[in-house]
Design a protein around this motif. Structure first.
Motif, mmCIF file in Angstrom:
data_model
loop_
_atom_site.group_PDB
_atom_site.id
_atom_site.type_symbol
_atom_site.label_atom_id
_atom_site.label_comp_id
_atom_site.label_asym_id
_atom_site.label_seq_id
_atom_site.Cartn_x
_atom_site.Cartn_y
_atom_site.Cartn_z
ATOM 1 N N GLY A 37 0.837 -1.201 0.000
ATOM 2 C CA GLY A 37 0.000 0.000 0.000
ATOM 3 C C GLY A 37 0.868 1.246 0.000
ATOM 4 O O GLY A 37 1.833 1.330 -0.759
ATOM 5 N N PRO A 38 0.590 2.195 0.896
ATOM 6 C CA PRO A 38 1.369 3.434 0.941
ATOM 7 C C PRO A 38 2.698 3.296 1.688
ATOM 8 O O PRO A 38 3.462 4.249 1.784
ATOM 9 N N TRP A 39 2.979 2.115 2.225
ATOM 10 C CA TRP A 39 4.175 1.888 3.034
ATOM 11 C C TRP A 39 5.318 1.331 2.186
ATOM 12 O O TRP A 39 5.112 0.495 1.326
ATOM 13 N N ARG A 40 6.559 1.782 2.503
ATOM 14 C CA ARG A 40 7.762 1.286 1.823
ATOM 15 C C ARG A 40 8.868 1.107 2.869
ATOM 16 O O ARG A 40 9.106 1.981 3.709
ATOM 17 N N TYR A 41 9.545 -0.029 2.787
ATOM 18 C CA TYR A 41 10.646 -0.376 3.696
ATOM 19 C C TYR A 41 11.910 -0.538 2.868
ATOM 20 O O TYR A 41 11.887 -1.155 1.801
ATOM 21 N N ARG A 42 13.003 0.015 3.366
ATOM 22 C CA ARG A 42 14.297 -0.111 2.690
ATOM 23 C C ARG A 42 15.344 -0.455 3.737
ATOM 24 O O ARG A 42 15.533 0.278 4.705
ATOM 25 N N ASP A 43 16.019 -1.583 3.535
ATOM 26 C CA ASP A 43 17.072 -2.050 4.429
ATOM 27 C C ASP A 43 18.362 -2.079 3.624
ATOM 28 O O ASP A 43 18.438 -2.736 2.591
ATOM 29 N N SER A 44 19.356 -1.347 4.078
ATOM 30 C CA SER A 44 20.644 -1.279 3.398
ATOM 31 C C SER A 44 21.723 -1.714 4.384
ATOM 32 O O SER A 44 21.870 -1.113 5.450
ATOM 33 N N TYR A 45 22.453 -2.788 4.036
ATOM 34 C CA TYR A 45 23.513 -3.237 4.940
ATOM 35 C C TYR A 45 24.749 -3.655 4.160
ATOM 36 O O TYR A 45 24.688 -3.973 2.974
ATOM 37 N N THR A 46 25.868 -3.636 4.867
ATOM 38 C CA THR A 46 27.150 -4.020 4.306
ATOM 39 C C THR A 46 27.829 -4.963 5.281
ATOM 40 O O THR A 46 27.796 -4.749 6.487
ATOM 41 N N GLY A 47 28.422 -6.011 4.751
ATOM 42 C CA GLY A 47 29.162 -6.952 5.568
ATOM 43 C C GLY A 47 28.562 -8.325 5.514
ATOM 44 O O GLY A 47 27.532 -8.560 4.881
ATOM 45 N N SER A 48 29.217 -9.225 6.207
ATOM 46 C CA SER A 48 28.801 -10.614 6.192
ATOM 47 C C SER A 48 28.902 -11.176 7.608
ATOM 48 O O SER A 48 27.922 -11.180 8.324
ATOM 49 N N SER A 49 30.076 -11.586 8.049
ATOM 50 C CA SER A 49 30.222 -12.064 9.419
ATOM 51 C C SER A 49 30.033 -10.932 10.415
ATOM 52 O O SER A 49 29.446 -11.112 11.472
ATOM 53 N N ALA A 50 30.535 -9.772 10.082
ATOM 54 C CA ALA A 50 30.257 -8.534 10.825
ATOM 55 C C ALA A 50 29.566 -7.606 9.834
ATOM 56 O O ALA A 50 29.982 -7.487 8.686
ATOM 57 N N PHE A 51 28.487 -6.964 10.277
ATOM 58 C CA PHE A 51 27.706 -6.145 9.349
ATOM 59 C C PHE A 51 27.186 -4.891 10.035
ATOM 60 O O PHE A 51 27.075 -4.821 11.257
ATOM 61 N N VAL A 52 26.885 -3.905 9.226
ATOM 62 C CA VAL A 52 26.287 -2.657 9.696
ATOM 63 C C VAL A 52 25.217 -2.262 8.688
ATOM 64 O O VAL A 52 25.359 -2.511 7.486
ATOM 65 N N GLY A 53 24.139 -1.681 9.170
ATOM 66 C CA GLY A 53 23.083 -1.298 8.247
ATOM 67 C C GLY A 53 22.081 -0.353 8.856
ATOM 68 O O GLY A 53 22.184 0.030 10.029
#
Length: 148
Positions: A37-53
């Motif tokens: 609907g009017p909602w949008r989610y965006r997840d952006s992350y970098t890394g694998s064993s250690a990650f940040v996002g």
């Protein structure tokens, strides 16, 4: 807030929890999106064993909520795929009452997940961990809240 928390819980179930990771993509950075609907989610992350996002939820194109997170394995002897597979299981358990990450507790065959949150959807800080045989093998921190 009820619609927002319900959407965040659904987005978590359709985001990283449902993604099939590609290590090369994760190292370069990954973006996952979900819309309803009017909602949008965006997840952006970098890394694998250690990650940040970070995650951002928009309503009718206006950012309304966000969360930043960091996580890593705490030992090199653990099976990375098994631990992060269990983390995905925990994230699929997000509910509208607790949409931040996973549930307060989740037990598997030989892994257990625990999450604590201080605050509410407007402003919060939290921690999560996965243990095996009493040893912490993964630890993550997250924080976020309302965006205006």
């Amino acid at each position: 807030m009820t619609n927002l928390s319900a959407f965040i819980a659904q987005a978590h179930k359709h985001g990283y929890a449902a993604a099939q990771p590609d290590n090369a993509t994760e190292q370069a950075g990954t973006i996952l999106t979900y819309e309803r609907g009017p909602w949008r989610y965006r997840d952006s992350y970098t890394g694998s064993s250690a990650f940040v996002g970070h995650e951002v939820v928009s309503h009718e194109s206006d950012p309304v909520w966000g969360m930043s997170y960091y996580g890593d394995l705490t030992t090199v002897t653990v099976d990375r795929d098994k631990v992060y597979g269990f983390l995905r299981d925990a994230l699929r358990e997000a509910t509208p009452a607790r949409p931040y990450r996973g549930p307060e507790q989740l037990r598997g065959d030989d892994l257990s997940y625990r999450s604590t949150v201080d605050g509410n959807l407007d402003r919060f800080d939290g921690e999560e961990e996965i243990r095996t045989e009493g040893e912490i093998v993964y630890r993550g921190q997250f924080s976020g809240g309302r965006v205006e």
